[in-house]
Motif scaffolding. Structure first.
Motif, mmCIF file in Angstrom:
data_model
loop_
_atom_site.group_PDB
_atom_site.id
_atom_site.type_symbol
_atom_site.label_atom_id
_atom_site.label_comp_id
_atom_site.label_asym_id
_atom_site.label_seq_id
_atom_site.Cartn_x
_atom_site.Cartn_y
_atom_site.Cartn_z
ATOM 1 N N LYS A 18 3.829 -5.262 -20.979
ATOM 2 C CA LYS A 18 4.016 -5.409 -19.410
ATOM 3 C C LYS A 18 5.027 -4.542 -18.881
ATOM 4 C CE LYS A 18 2.349 -10.094 -19.329
ATOM 5 N NZ LYS A 18 1.057 -9.890 -18.770
ATOM 6 N N THR A 19 5.962 -4.152 -19.594
ATOM 7 C CA THR A 19 7.143 -3.251 -19.055
ATOM 8 C C THR A 19 6.421 -2.170 -18.920
ATOM 9 O OG1 THR A 19 8.786 -4.706 -20.032
ATOM 10 C CG2 THR A 19 9.362 -2.202 -19.546
ATOM 11 N N GLN A 20 5.807 -1.560 -19.871
ATOM 12 C CA GLN A 20 5.006 -0.177 -19.994
ATOM 13 C C GLN A 20 3.975 -0.195 -18.647
ATOM 14 O OE1 GLN A 20 5.610 2.721 -21.314
ATOM 15 N NE2 GLN A 20 3.901 3.731 -20.466
ATOM 16 N N ALA A 21 3.421 -1.146 -18.840
ATOM 17 C CA ALA A 21 2.185 -1.191 -17.546
ATOM 18 C C ALA A 21 3.256 -1.107 -16.217
ATOM 19 C CB ALA A 21 1.477 -2.299 -17.539
ATOM 20 N N PHE A 22 4.210 -2.098 -15.872
ATOM 21 C CA PHE A 22 4.694 -2.068 -14.866
ATOM 22 C C PHE A 22 5.426 -0.801 -14.377
ATOM 23 C CE2 PHE A 22 8.294 -3.586 -11.763
ATOM 24 C CZ PHE A 22 7.770 -4.111 -10.792
ATOM 25 N N ASP A 51 7.958 -10.700 -9.231
ATOM 26 C CA ASP A 51 7.182 -11.270 -10.505
ATOM 27 C C ASP A 51 7.524 -10.926 -11.648
ATOM 28 O OD1 ASP A 51 5.682 -12.736 -8.210
ATOM 29 O OD2 ASP A 51 4.044 -11.520 -8.560
ATOM 30 N N TYR A 52 7.644 -9.715 -11.928
ATOM 31 C CA TYR A 52 7.968 -9.001 -13.082
ATOM 32 C C TYR A 52 9.545 -9.538 -13.724
ATOM 33 C CZ TYR A 52 9.669 -5.735 -16.606
ATOM 34 O OH TYR A 52 10.111 -5.019 -17.748
ATOM 35 N N HIS A 53 10.417 -9.585 -12.694
ATOM 36 C CA HIS A 53 11.778 -10.419 -13.029
ATOM 37 C C HIS A 53 11.486 -11.850 -13.590
ATOM 38 C CE1 HIS A 53 15.321 -12.557 -11.561
ATOM 39 N NE2 HIS A 53 15.994 -11.174 -11.961
ATOM 40 N N SER A 54 10.810 -12.568 -12.668
ATOM 41 C CA SER A 54 10.408 -14.086 -13.279
ATOM 42 C C SER A 54 9.798 -14.008 -14.379
ATOM 43 C CB SER A 54 9.662 -14.504 -12.178
ATOM 44 O OG SER A 54 10.136 -14.635 -11.027
ATOM 45 N N TYR A 55 9.205 -13.009 -14.947
ATOM 46 C CA TYR A 55 8.445 -13.133 -16.197
ATOM 47 C C TYR A 55 9.413 -12.810 -17.224
ATOM 48 C CZ TYR A 55 5.734 -11.687 -20.186
ATOM 49 O OH TYR A 55 5.280 -11.598 -21.363
ATOM 50 N N LEU A 56 10.361 -11.630 -17.024
ATOM 51 C CA LEU A 56 11.473 -11.479 -18.146
ATOM 52 C C LEU A 56 12.279 -12.794 -18.089
ATOM 53 C CD1 LEU A 56 12.085 -7.776 -17.871
ATOM 54 C CD2 LEU A 56 10.706 -8.982 -19.325
ATOM 55 N N TRP A 57 12.611 -13.427 -17.091
ATOM 56 C CA TRP A 57 13.598 -14.423 -17.271
ATOM 57 C C TRP A 57 12.861 -15.751 -17.819
ATOM 58 C CZ3 TRP A 57 18.331 -15.381 -17.370
ATOM 59 C CH2 TRP A 57 19.195 -14.648 -16.410
ATOM 60 N N ARG A 58 11.542 -15.968 -17.761
ATOM 61 C CA ARG A 58 10.743 -16.947 -18.760
ATOM 62 C C ARG A 58 10.805 -16.417 -20.234
ATOM 63 N NH1 ARG A 58 4.850 -17.831 -16.902
ATOM 64 N NH2 ARG A 58 4.911 -16.309 -18.320
ATOM 65 N N TYR A 59 10.747 -15.102 -20.398
ATOM 66 C CA TYR A 59 10.724 -14.547 -21.602
ATOM 67 C C TYR A 59 12.289 -14.841 -22.351
ATOM 68 C CZ TYR A 59 10.231 -11.512 -25.776
ATOM 69 O OH TYR A 59 10.069 -11.024 -27.006
ATOM 70 N N TYR A 60 13.041 -14.452 -21.393
ATOM 71 C CA TYR A 60 14.566 -14.868 -22.014
ATOM 72 C C TYR A 60 15.064 -16.264 -22.432
ATOM 73 C CZ TYR A 60 19.536 -16.051 -21.570
ATOM 74 O OH TYR A 60 20.925 -16.397 -21.984
ATOM 75 N N LYS A 61 14.344 -17.212 -21.455
ATOM 76 C CA LYS A 61 14.807 -18.583 -21.716
ATOM 77 C C LYS A 61 13.902 -19.185 -22.888
ATOM 78 C CE LYS A 61 15.400 -19.672 -16.856
ATOM 79 N NZ LYS A 61 14.859 -20.249 -15.622
#
Length: 75
Positions: A18-22, A51-61
């Motif tokens: 997702k990071t690469q695609a973003f 949206d990307y920020h929210s996704y990474l926060w979910r991953y962190y949590k």
């Protein structure tokens, strides 16, 4: 929006993909939005960034819940 899609599984490979695609998505759209001074396009890109920020926060949590002592060794 091409190949970039947010959401989905929370795992390292998915986060890296997702990071690469973003990154590619922003590279293709951000320059045009800034050069044309298009507020609607810029607003859209900011929403995608949120949206990307929210996704990474979910991953962190998820990581913190699974192995918090390794994520924050000073705590």
């Amino acid at each position: 929006m091409g190949e970039y899609q947010i959401g989905g599984g929370l795992r390292l490979l998915t986060a890296l993909e997702k990071t690469q695609a973003f990154s590619e998505f922003l590279r293709n759209r951000m320059v045009r939005a800034l050069e044309t001074e298009d507020p609607a396009e810029l607003h859209y890109l900011l929403a995608q960034l949120d949206d990307y920020h929210s996704y990474l926060w979910r991953y962190y949590k998820k990581l913190h819940a699974e192995r918090g002592e390794r994520v924050n060794p000073a705590d």
